[in-house]
Design an enzyme around this catalytic site. Sequence first.
Site, PDB file in Angstrom:
ATOM      1  N   LEU A  19       0.850  -1.190   0.000  1.00 12.16           N
ATOM      2  CA  LEU A  19       0.000   0.000   0.000  1.00 12.16           C
ATOM      3  C   LEU A  19       0.884   1.238   0.000  1.00 12.16           C
ATOM      4  CD1 LEU A  19      -2.935   0.967   0.066  1.00 12.16           C
ATOM      5  CD2 LEU A  19      -2.831   0.927   2.557  1.00 12.16           C
ATOM      6  N   ASN A  20       0.578   2.155  -0.891  1.00 10.09           N
ATOM      7  CA  ASN A  20       1.315   3.417  -0.982  1.00 10.09           C
ATOM      8  C   ASN A  20       0.569   4.484  -0.193  1.00 10.09           C
ATOM      9  OD1 ASN A  20       2.751   5.695  -1.632  1.00 10.09           O
ATOM     10  ND2 ASN A  20       2.492   5.511  -3.850  1.00 10.09           N
ATOM     11  N   GLY A  24      25.344  -9.925  44.361  1.00  7.00           N
ATOM     12  CA  GLY A  24      24.644 -10.384  45.561  1.00  7.00           C
ATOM     13  C   GLY A  24      24.561 -11.892  45.692  1.00  7.00           C
ATOM     14  N   ALA A  32      15.814   6.154  16.908  1.00  9.19           N
ATOM     15  CA  ALA A  32      16.153   5.087  17.857  1.00  9.19           C
ATOM     16  C   ALA A  32      16.128   3.732  17.174  1.00  9.19           C
ATOM     17  CB  ALA A  32      15.167   5.095  19.025  1.00  9.19           C
ATOM     18  N   ASN A  87       4.943   1.348  14.417  1.00  8.18           N
ATOM     19  CA  ASN A  87       6.109   1.801  15.185  1.00  8.18           C
ATOM     20  C   ASN A  87       6.931   2.804  14.381  1.00  8.18           C
ATOM     21  OD1 ASN A  87       7.103  -0.111  13.378  1.00  8.18           O
ATOM     22  ND2 ASN A  87       8.488  -1.083  14.842  1.00  8.18           N
ATOM     23  N   PHE A  88       6.207   3.707  13.704  1.00  6.95           N
ATOM     24  CA  PHE A  88       6.863   4.827  13.035  1.00  6.95           C
ATOM     25  C   PHE A  88       7.353   5.833  14.081  1.00  6.95           C
ATOM     26  CE2 PHE A  88       3.552   3.691   9.747  1.00  6.95           C
ATOM     27  CZ  PHE A  88       4.450   3.103   8.865  1.00  6.95           C
ATOM     28  N   ASP A  90      14.361  -3.954  21.521  1.00  6.19           N
ATOM     29  CA  ASP A  90      13.299  -4.185  20.543  1.00  6.19           C
ATOM     30  C   ASP A  90      12.289  -5.195  21.054  1.00  6.19           C
ATOM     31  OD1 ASP A  90      13.383  -2.625  18.191  1.00  6.19           O
ATOM     32  OD2 ASP A  90      15.182  -3.649  17.523  1.00  6.19           O
TER      33      ASP A  90
END
Length: 400
Positions: free
Chosen positions: A72-73, A234, A138, A96-97, A169
């Site tokens: 899809l454009n 620990g 990022a 996640n743009f 991620d």
Amino acid sequence: MSKQHYPLDGITVIDLSHVYNGPYATFLMAMAGANVIKVEPFQGEHLRSRGDMGGAALPFAMLNSNKKPVTLNLKTEKGRELLRELVQRADILVENFAPGVMDRLGLGADELHKINPRLVYGSSSGYGKDGPYRDYPAMDLVMQAMCGVIDSTGFADQPPVKSGAALCDFMAGIHLYGAIMTALYERERTGIGRTVEVSMQDATYASLASNLGMLHARGDKAPARTGNRHGGLGISPYNVYPTTDGYVVLNCPGDHHFHSVLDVLGRPDLKDDPRFVSRSARVENFEAVDELLESWTRTQSRNEVARLMLEKKVPCAPVRGLAEVMQDENMHARGSLQRIQHPELGEVVVPHSPLVFEGSTRLEIEPSLPLGASNDEVYGTWLGHTPEELQVLKTEGVIS
């Protein structure tokens, strides 16, 4: 036999995400029974288009089983209108743009909720949508640096090292799945969807609990890196130990574990040694503890060390290479790793979802499909566009 039922049967997901964090969240949805429509640009999502450089083909196959890929454009108005048609029928949208991209396209959460108030809109980015770092680019490596993962990995007298795994991620992907499922549960009670977001930075912080605990306790005296020893210093023994044919790891969180270790070593006489009598004493004398263990492990094979320790219920494992892990008999027996015939890659090992839904057998893995393979099914059969209309969309550069 009665028809199998899965938790997300009847749920449709529009997946606009790329690379790891979003695709992993939607992979978990697909393997829970959701109908996941993977929307990609004409060149394919970023991970697919890395395949020509080598090394990316298998990760793409791992994260995109059981999805329906369409092209899809979104730079065209007709492309954006086609996405709105998808959203009208969908339950979940995942992207996640970088923050602001969907709003600039006129496809932000507010606009899509006008079309479908029941939509759960899931978003993930590096730093979140509303902080001062909002517009910083990022990727996992960058996030590992910003989150403290790199600084806490490696040995104190050597430079910091990145984690071999893409921790940030996948941490974000798991949390994104959880946030979306929480919102979906709410929607089933209220009838209204909401927007949820997960930042990679937020999702990673808690995984550094041991290191943060040591910082809190010791302040400036806390070492940044502890090598293979416990991140909070620990527990002892807690380390990687050499053997005749590799390495093993061993962890003794309790005194009874260490007593069992001494039995395996044939040194029960040391159970009352003041250096080893308690966990605190062993931590203070960790070098002596490690020397004791290493003098024995060096004489044994890694599998023999693991066998003897596991017989005594001591947490222990050989350090295995990835080729060994890929053939792990436990994961293959459980079905969480499976060998499939992939139409492009041949026989490959791919993961199933770690989420097991008792009472339903694992969904059969459907290999990831070529770019745009589901265009006719989704835009034609599902949305109802005629072959002639689809041809026009192809000619106008809306779908490929």
